[in-house]
Write a protein that holds these residues in place. Structure first.
Motif, short mmCIF file in Angstrom:
data_model
loop_
_atom_site.label_atom_id
_atom_site.label_comp_id
_atom_site.label_asym_id
_atom_site.label_seq_id
_atom_site.Cartn_x
_atom_site.Cartn_y
_atom_site.Cartn_z
N GLY A 54 -68.72 -12.00 30.01
CA GLY A 54 -67.55 -12.11 29.16
C GLY A 54 -66.37 -12.67 29.95
O GLY A 54 -66.54 -13.37 30.95
N SER A 55 -65.16 -12.33 29.53
CA SER A 55 -63.96 -12.86 30.20
C SER A 55 -63.82 -12.35 31.63
O SER A 55 -63.10 -12.96 32.44
N ALA A 56 -64.51 -11.25 31.97
CA ALA A 56 -64.44 -10.71 33.34
C ALA A 56 -65.04 -11.68 34.35
O ALA A 56 -64.78 -11.56 35.55
N ARG A 57 -65.82 -12.66 33.86
CA ARG A 57 -66.44 -13.60 34.79
C ARG A 57 -65.39 -14.40 35.55
O ARG A 57 -65.61 -14.79 36.70
N LEU A 58 -64.24 -14.65 34.92
CA LEU A 58 -63.20 -15.45 35.57
C LEU A 58 -62.62 -14.72 36.77
O LEU A 58 -62.45 -15.30 37.84
N ASP A 59 -62.31 -13.43 36.61
CA ASP A 59 -61.78 -12.64 37.73
C ASP A 59 -62.83 -12.50 38.83
O ASP A 59 -62.51 -12.61 40.02
N PHE A 60 -64.07 -12.24 38.43
CA PHE A 60 -65.15 -12.08 39.40
C PHE A 60 -65.34 -13.36 40.21
O PHE A 60 -65.40 -13.32 41.45
N TYR A 61 -65.41 -14.48 39.52
CA TYR A 61 -65.68 -15.73 40.24
C TYR A 61 -64.46 -16.20 41.02
O TYR A 61 -64.60 -16.85 42.07
N ALA A 62 -63.27 -15.87 40.55
CA ALA A 62 -62.06 -16.19 41.32
C ALA A 62 -62.10 -15.52 42.68
O ALA A 62 -61.76 -16.12 43.71
N LEU A 63 -62.52 -14.26 42.69
CA LEU A 63 -62.62 -13.53 43.96
C LEU A 63 -63.66 -14.18 44.87
O LEU A 63 -63.41 -14.35 46.08
N LEU A 64 -64.80 -14.58 44.31
CA LEU A 64 -65.81 -15.26 45.12
C LEU A 64 -65.28 -16.55 45.71
O LEU A 64 -65.50 -16.85 46.90
#
Length: 295
Positions: free
Chosen positions: A80-90
């Motif tokens: 979901g939209s949490a993918r953006l925060d997760f991938y930003a951290l990566l």
């Protein structure tokens, strides 16, 4: 013909910008009421061109960190939209920098940014840009709207060289419901807001990301923020891996990708990974708006 915007996507930056201008929350109900009431707002339209290929943008263009997060996070869409925060951290942990150059015509008050072009009073690159392999991209016919009739040769161009972490251009304040990308952006001022990050530590990038929700990140010393009338992006390769390029993203869609990028071996892109020019047509479009704002 006015366009009505209903929030049904991942970001919803355009309708968020409209509703936030009158301190309304971003919801389907509020957006629908905006259309019913019938007030109107002018909106700048950006012509993105490369040779004979042209597309039109109303929200943003990104290259570097923001584009990588936006496009490459698709592999985690199940989050979901949490993918953006997760991938930003990566992407911040495994930080990339890209060689390249940006050239721009600054808005009044921003003439001190960058260095003068080598050719005073002339476009720093070719006006009719056509990269190798452009025969494999999409071309539009000459029967439709071709963009604003402006002469770019007589303008005073400025240049900034990379390597870059992120280059981000915005037409309206909000990039998504929780990202105020360009706090000084106006709907029809005739300018794009340009945000550049170059020499930054991972800690300073994390600090910037934590301030995206209110736009205060643009005041940080590692962020360059200005307004431009015209813009040319000359994208380069990974500074640490010369065989890999980057992704150019406009309004959430891939315009071009370099070699070795996400899905580069399977996708036929709209443009090639080469110089791209942007010009602004002030107030060309009309949106339904909470209040009347017609330039």
């Amino acid at each position: 013909m006015p366009l009505g915007i209903i929030p049904a996507g991942t970001g919803n930056g355009m309708i968020k910008s409209l509703l936030d201008s009158v301190d309304d929350s971003c919801s389907v109900t509020n957006a629908t009421l905006v259309v019913i009431r019938g007030h109107k707002c002018s909106l700048d339209v950006v012509t993105v061109s490369q040779g004979q290929t042209r597309f039109f943008s109303i929200l943003m263009l990104a290259w570097g960190l923001i584009a990588d997060i936006d496009i490459e996070s698709e592999k985690y869409r199940w989050m979901g939209s949490a993918r953006l925060d997760f991938y930003a951290l990566l992407r911040i942990i495994y930080l990339r920098k890209y060689n390249g150059r940006v050239s721009f015509v600054p808005a009044p008050g921003y003439e001190a940014y960058g260095e003068p072009s080598n050719q005073s009073g002339a476009h720093p690159s070719k006006l009719h840009i056509c990269g190798q392999g452009q025969e494999d991209t999409v071309n539009i016919g000459q029967c439709g709207y071709q963009g604003p009739p402006v002469s770019l040769n007589d303008l005073e161009w400025r240049t900034i060289d990379g390597p870059f972490i992120s280059v981000w251009l915005h037409n309206v304040p909000w990039g998504s419901e929780d990202t105020m990308a360009a706090p000084n952006a106006k709907f029809s001022d005739g300018y794009l807001d340009l945000i550049i990050m170059r020499d930054c530590t991972r800690a300073s990038i994390l600090a910037s990301m934590s301030k995206l929700n209110d736009g205060s990140y643009v005041k940080l010393p590692n962020v360059l923020y200005l307004k431009v009338k015209a813009f040319v992006l000359e994208p380069g390769q990974h500074s640490d891996c010369p065989t890999k390029g980057g992704i150019i993203d406009s309004d959430g869609e891939v315009l071009a990708r370099g070699e070795g990028t996400y899905k580069s071996e399977r996708k036929r892109d709209l443009m090639v990974y080469d110089s791209i020019q942007m010009t602004v047509d002030q107030g060309l479009a009309t949106l339904f708006s909470p209040v009347d704002i017609i330039s």
